[in-house]
Design a protein around this motif. Structure first.
Motif, PDB file in Angstrom:
ATOM      1  N   GLU A  19       0.931  -1.035  -0.114  1.00 36.55           N
ATOM      2  CA  GLU A  19      -0.116  -0.046  -0.109  1.00 36.55           C
ATOM      3  C   GLU A  19       0.937   1.336   0.282  1.00 36.55           C
ATOM      4  N   ARG A  20       1.878   1.106   0.321  1.00 38.38           N
ATOM      5  CA  ARG A  20       2.950   2.180   0.393  1.00 38.38           C
ATOM      6  C   ARG A  20       4.341   2.025  -0.632  1.00 38.38           C
ATOM      7  N   LEU A  21       3.927   1.142  -1.486  1.00 36.80           N
ATOM      8  CA  LEU A  21       5.234   0.666  -2.486  1.00 36.80           C
ATOM      9  C   LEU A  21       6.309   0.469  -1.643  1.00 36.80           C
ATOM     10  N   ASN A  22       6.244  -0.325  -0.578  1.00 30.85           N
ATOM     11  CA  ASN A  22       7.355  -0.826   0.368  1.00 30.85           C
ATOM     12  C   ASN A  22       8.230   0.346   0.621  1.00 30.85           C
ATOM     13  N   ALA A  23       7.809   1.463   0.981  1.00 32.14           N
ATOM     14  CA  ALA A  23       8.528   2.567   1.633  1.00 32.14           C
ATOM     15  C   ALA A  23       9.179   2.348   2.783  1.00 32.14           C
ATOM     16  N   LEU A  24      10.378   2.993   3.076  1.00 31.39           N
ATOM     17  CA  LEU A  24      11.215   2.479   4.278  1.00 31.39           C
ATOM     18  C   LEU A  24      10.733   3.499   5.403  1.00 31.39           C
ATOM     19  N   GLY A  25       9.504   2.886   5.922  1.00 33.63           N
ATOM     20  CA  GLY A  25       9.211   3.547   7.349  1.00 33.63           C
ATOM     21  C   GLY A  25      10.073   2.928   8.306  1.00 33.63           C
ATOM     22  N   MET A  26      10.507   3.571   9.568  1.00 36.41           N
ATOM     23  CA  MET A  26      11.181   3.176  10.335  1.00 36.41           C
ATOM     24  C   MET A  26      10.677   1.835  10.776  1.00 36.41           C
ATOM     25  N   GLY A  27       9.540   1.513  11.030  1.00 37.60           N
ATOM     26  CA  GLY A  27       9.314   0.215  11.476  1.00 37.60           C
ATOM     27  C   GLY A  27       9.909  -1.008  10.527  1.00 37.60           C
ATOM     28  N   MET A  28       9.569  -0.814   9.160  1.00 36.03           N
ATOM     29  CA  MET A  28       9.895  -1.617   8.418  1.00 36.03           C
ATOM     30  C   MET A  28      11.665  -1.715   8.284  1.00 36.03           C
ATOM     31  N   VAL A  29      12.200  -0.656   8.629  1.00 33.24           N
ATOM     32  CA  VAL A  29      13.783  -0.843   8.689  1.00 33.24           C
ATOM     33  C   VAL A  29      14.080  -1.485   9.703  1.00 33.24           C
ATOM     34  N   GLU A  30      13.458  -1.408  11.160  1.00 32.97           N
ATOM     35  CA  GLU A  30      14.084  -2.091  12.019  1.00 32.97           C
ATOM     36  C   GLU A  30      13.482  -3.658  11.916  1.00 32.97           C
ATOM     37  N   GLU A  31      12.219  -4.039  11.239  1.00 28.89           N
ATOM     38  CA  GLU A  31      11.961  -5.333  11.146  1.00 28.89           C
ATOM     39  C   GLU A  31      13.045  -5.877   9.923  1.00 28.89           C
ATOM     40  N   MET A  32      13.226  -5.289   8.829  1.00 27.92           N
ATOM     41  CA  MET A  32      14.204  -5.695   8.067  1.00 27.92           C
ATOM     42  C   MET A  32      15.793  -5.871   8.741  1.00 27.92           C
ATOM     43  N   ARG A  33      16.014  -5.233   9.363  1.00 29.91           N
ATOM     44  CA  ARG A  33      17.503  -5.314  10.317  1.00 29.91           C
ATOM     45  C   ARG A  33      17.377  -6.655  10.988  1.00 29.91           C
ATOM     46  N   SER A  34      16.154  -6.790  11.841  1.00 23.88           N
ATOM     47  CA  SER A  34      16.006  -7.914  12.712  1.00 23.88           C
ATOM     48  C   SER A  34      16.093  -9.060  11.984  1.00 23.88           C
ATOM     49  N   ALA A  35      15.593  -9.112  10.845  1.00 14.17           N
ATOM     50  CA  ALA A  35      15.437 -10.359   9.955  1.00 14.17           C
ATOM     51  C   ALA A  35      16.729 -10.655   9.315  1.00 14.17           C
ATOM     52  N   LEU A  36      17.464  -9.568   8.866  1.00 11.00           N
ATOM     53  CA  LEU A  36      18.688 -10.103   8.179  1.00 11.00           C
ATOM     54  C   LEU A  36      19.673 -10.628   9.212  1.00 11.00           C
ATOM     55  N   THR A  37      19.650  -9.903  10.578  1.00 14.53           N
ATOM     56  CA  THR A  37      20.642 -10.224  11.322  1.00 14.53           C
ATOM     57  C   THR A  37      20.425 -11.686  11.721  1.00 14.53           C
ATOM     58  N   GLU A  38      19.261 -12.154  12.142  1.00 11.57           N
ATOM     59  CA  GLU A  38      18.792 -13.453  12.211  1.00 11.57           C
ATOM     60  C   GLU A  38      19.124 -14.543  11.201  1.00 11.57           C
ATOM     61  N   LEU A  39      18.752 -14.065  10.204  1.00  9.56           N
ATOM     62  CA  LEU A  39      19.225 -15.140   8.967  1.00  9.56           C
ATOM     63  C   LEU A  39      20.875 -15.151   8.689  1.00  9.56           C
ATOM     64  N   ASP A  40      21.628 -14.017   9.072  1.00 12.74           N
ATOM     65  CA  ASP A  40      23.087 -14.163   8.878  1.00 12.74           C
ATOM     66  C   ASP A  40      23.664 -14.911   9.962  1.00 12.74           C
ATOM     67  N   ASP A  41      23.091 -14.953  11.205  1.00 16.87           N
ATOM     68  CA  ASP A  41      23.429 -15.860  12.246  1.00 16.87           C
ATOM     69  C   ASP A  41      23.059 -17.249  12.193  1.00 16.87           C
ATOM     70  N   ASP A  42      22.262 -17.776  11.318  1.00 16.27           N
ATOM     71  CA  ASP A  42      21.551 -19.029  10.938  1.00 16.27           C
ATOM     72  C   ASP A  42      22.710 -19.677  10.030  1.00 16.27           C
ATOM     73  N   PRO A  43      23.662 -20.858  10.471  1.00 11.67           N
ATOM     74  CA  PRO A  43      24.516 -21.238   9.333  1.00 11.67           C
ATOM     75  C   PRO A  43      23.846 -22.056   8.461  1.00 11.67           C
ATOM     76  N   SER A  44      22.616 -22.406   8.490  1.00 16.52           N
ATOM     77  CA  SER A  44      21.710 -23.118   7.329  1.00 16.52           C
ATOM     78  C   SER A  44      21.500 -22.196   6.290  1.00 16.52           C
ATOM     79  N   VAL A  45      21.314 -21.188   6.424  1.00 19.18           N
ATOM     80  CA  VAL A  45      20.993 -20.004   5.477  1.00 19.18           C
ATOM     81  C   VAL A  45      22.318 -19.713   4.484  1.00 19.18           C
ATOM     82  N   ARG A  46      22.257 -19.862   3.299  1.00 18.40           N
ATOM     83  CA  ARG A  46      23.304 -19.694   2.607  1.00 18.40           C
ATOM     84  C   ARG A  46      23.228 -18.468   1.709  1.00 18.40           C
ATOM     85  N   VAL A  47      22.241 -18.190   1.091  1.00 18.90           N
ATOM     86  CA  VAL A  47      21.763 -17.006   0.298  1.00 18.90           C
ATOM     87  C   VAL A  47      20.587 -16.392   0.523  1.00 18.90           C
ATOM     88  N   ILE A  48      20.383 -14.857   0.624  1.00 19.84           N
ATOM     89  CA  ILE A  48      19.068 -14.315   0.565  1.00 19.84           C
ATOM     90  C   ILE A  48      18.583 -13.576  -0.331  1.00 19.84           C
TER      91      ILE A  48
END
Length: 266
Positions: A19-48
């Motif tokens: 609805e906002r063309l995936n605009a970078l509100g602070m909520g989404m920035v923090e959500e993306m940061r959290s998701a990326l950090t968790e995925l990068d810490d997971d040794p089973s994840v090879r590519v995002i």
């Protein structure tokens, strides 16, 4: 954000504010940061693979929310410091992507402008759909086009003169031009860009996790190497470290026995 494990080792991370063309509100920035950090810490994840829901990859900063958030200034607070804190928070997302050991591929499915353009630049590899649009449009809003790493990454990807033209004009350009200037590796039909990104993700994931990590890290370090000698020194030390991880012997044995190597997890 939508996190989808499409197959072992491969994750599609989807920005989900159509609805906002995936605009970078602070909520989404923090959500993306959290998701990326968790995925990068997971040794089973090879590519995002990073993409967006709907008609856009990411339309940049959430201007509507920013305008709504402007109220009467607090006379006891420095307005410059407040804006600088927000700027640092948003820009650090791109730094995180750049520094992660896990490769990130942008599957640009529509508009990638402003902060969305910078976000795509921060990814290691980019693919685009035919309807994708790009633009470093900050300058058209009365601020510098040097934002969220654009002035560092864009010249390294397309060259200084081309980057200067795109950043000083703020013009938007299509997927075919993006391919012609080397910004994206391929352009595919609308609806196919995530699968195209996954094809390359599978090729990356077939390699040793240690080798992929060290290749990404050393590549980006050597982009800034002050001399060829410095770059060689970094490569030599990395190769020695990788050799003693045991993966090279593993690969040699697999070659002799005509089998596929079984790589060690990180």
């Amino acid at each position: 954000m939508i996190v989808e494990i499409t197959e072992p080792g491969l994750v599609v991370l989807t920005m989900n504010r159509p609805e906002r063309l995936n605009a970078l509100g602070m909520g989404m920035v923090e959500e993306m940061r959290s998701a990326l950090t968790e995925l990068d810490d997971d040794p089973s994840v090879r590519v995002i693979v990073l993409t967006g829901t709907g008609r856009a990859f990411c339309s940049g900063a959430d201007v509507q929310s920013a305008v709504e958030g402007f109220g009467a200034p607090d006379p006891d607070k420095n307005p410059v410091a407040g804006v600088f804190r927000v700027q640092e928070q948003i820009a650090s997302l791109n730094e995180l992507i750049h520094r992660m050991k896990t490769p990130v591929i942008a599957a640009v499915n529509g508009a990638a402008v402003g902060g969305g353009f910078s976000l795509a630049l921060a990814c290691d590899i980019r693919f685009a759909s035919e309807s994708a649009k790009f633009g470093s449009i900050f300058i058209t809003l009365g601020v510098s086009s040097c934002d969220m790493g654009t002035s560092y990454l864009l010249p390294k990807i397309v060259g200084i003169s081309r980057a200067a033209e795109l950043m000083l004009t703020g013009r938007k350009f299509d997927a075919e031009e993006a391919r012609a200037i080397g910004l994206v590796q391929d352009v595919v039909d609308d609806g196919d860009v995530v699968e195209r990104a996954l094809q390359t993700a599978r090729q990356i994931a077939a390699n040793s996790p240690m080798a992929v990590w060290m290749t990404k890290e050393t590549l980006w370090k050597n982009v800034d190497a002050p001399s060829f000698r410095h770059a060689l020194d970094m490569e030599n030390r990395t190769q020695v470290m990788c050799t003693f991880s045991g993966e090279l012997l593993n690969a040699f044995e697999a070659f002799v026995h005509k089998t596929t190597p079984t790589w060690k997890d990180l």
